[in-house]
Design a protein around this motif. Structure first.
Motif, short mmCIF file in Angstrom:
data_model
loop_
_atom_site.label_atom_id
_atom_site.label_comp_id
_atom_site.label_asym_id
_atom_site.label_seq_id
_atom_site.Cartn_x
_atom_site.Cartn_y
_atom_site.Cartn_z
N SER A 45 2.27 1.56 -3.57
CA SER A 45 1.25 2.01 -4.53
C SER A 45 0.86 3.45 -4.27
N SER A 46 0.82 3.85 -3.00
CA SER A 46 0.47 5.24 -2.68
C SER A 46 1.53 6.22 -3.15
N LYS A 55 0.66 7.42 -6.63
CA LYS A 55 -0.65 8.03 -6.84
C LYS A 55 -0.59 9.54 -6.75
N PRO A 77 0.61 5.46 -13.00
CA PRO A 77 1.66 5.54 -11.98
C PRO A 77 2.59 6.73 -12.20
N LEU A 137 -6.41 0.60 -5.15
CA LEU A 137 -5.20 -0.17 -4.86
C LEU A 137 -4.05 0.23 -5.75
N TRP A 138 -4.31 0.48 -7.04
CA TRP A 138 -3.25 0.83 -7.98
C TRP A 138 -3.70 2.05 -8.79
N TRP A 169 0.83 -1.21 0.00
CA TRP A 169 0.00 0.00 0.00
C TRP A 169 0.86 1.26 0.00
#
Length: 280
Positions: free
Chosen positions: A33-34, A37, A54, A49-50, A30
């Motif tokens: 992935s964060s 974001k 990106p 979640l993704w 997490w």
């Protein structure tokens, strides 16, 4: 073919292990992935979640937003120096308490155990005063020398040395080996798994150390990773308004620990095999 009861027991074991692994790994996934974001995607409901696109540039922006190269160097340098010194003095103390006979051995071991029960914060005031009188505040020397004694390490290595058959040390003495040679040529190689575990735990503890280094250092050039991340959160991170950059910074600051685990894994297995060979 396995019996049905063994099959189901193994299935339950494997499923449980998978669930535990997911629970342990998910926070890191997490965080990663964060870091890719936007701020809106981090706070999106329901959670994403993704990211749709990106943003790998977040890592570059975070790296240039604060002197993270300096923070990483400070943490790795201080942690490595502390681990090396701890291994040396803890090994000598553990050997003395496990394979040398002297009058105060039992009282000294009792004192070590009692000291281990004390909270670390109870030593901060006296430690600060001692470093101040020695002129070691706000210096690499103060960060290193104030952490070179580990009660846990002494106790852990003593237990490891006690697991080695005494006949091994006695045979070495008959061959003319002294205590110094027995320690470094026999005890330490045969306790390599314990030494590596101690090194990992000590390195992680020193690498992530926050409160004590903040008390004895005021110079930003001496900040460790934890203090650097907090400074970035307050200043560069704009009090949490730039969460993607904060997550990116948190991600690349744990890379040294991940590399350490990957490199040390084979040595841990090798040390365990050595220990099994000795027990046979």
């Amino acid at each position: 073919m396995l019996p049905m009861n063994r099959f189901f027991s193994r299935m339950i074991l494997y499923v449980s292990l998978v669930i535990i692994c997911i629970v342990m790994v998910f926070p890191f996934l997490w965080m990663f992935s964060s870091s890719l974001k936007t701020n809106d995607e981090i706070w999106a409901i329901p959670p994403i979640l993704w990211p749709a696109e990106p943003l790998w540039s977040n890592f570059i922006d975070a790296w240039h937003s604060a002197p993270f190269s300096l923070y990483l160097f400070n943490s790795v340098f201080v942690a490595t120096a502390v681990v090396v010194i701890q291994l040396i003095n803890s090994s000598m103390m553990a050997y003395a308490l496990s394979h040398m006979k002297f009058a105060l051995a039992r009282p000294l071991m009792g004192l070590i155990i009692v000291s281990y029960m004390l909270p670390v914060s109870a030593t901060y005031l006296t430690g600060y005063v001692i470093l101040a009188k020695l002129g070691l505040l706000d210096s690499y020397s103060g960060l290193i020398l104030s952490n070179t004694i580990t009660i846990f390490g002494v106790f852990l290595l003593r237990q490891a040395f006690l697991q080695i058959p005494k006949e091994v040390a006695e045979a070495a003495k008959i061959d003319g080996a002294g205590h110094w040679k027995i320690l470094w040529k026999i005890m330490i190689p045969l306790s390599s798994s314990t030494l590596i575990v101690m090194s990992l735990l000590s390195f992680i503890g020193q690498y992530n150390n926050y409160l004590w280094p903040m008390l004895i250092t005021k110079n930003p050039n001496l900040y460790l990773v934890s203090a650097g991340l907090r400074s970035f959160f307050v200043e560069g991170g704009a009090y949490g308004m730039k969460w993607p950059l904060i997550m990116a910074a948190s991600t690349f600051t744990i890379v040294p620990l991940l590399v350490l685990f990957v490199v040390a894994q084979k040595w841990i297995i090798k040390g365990v095999n050595n220990a099994q060979t000795v027990n046979k």
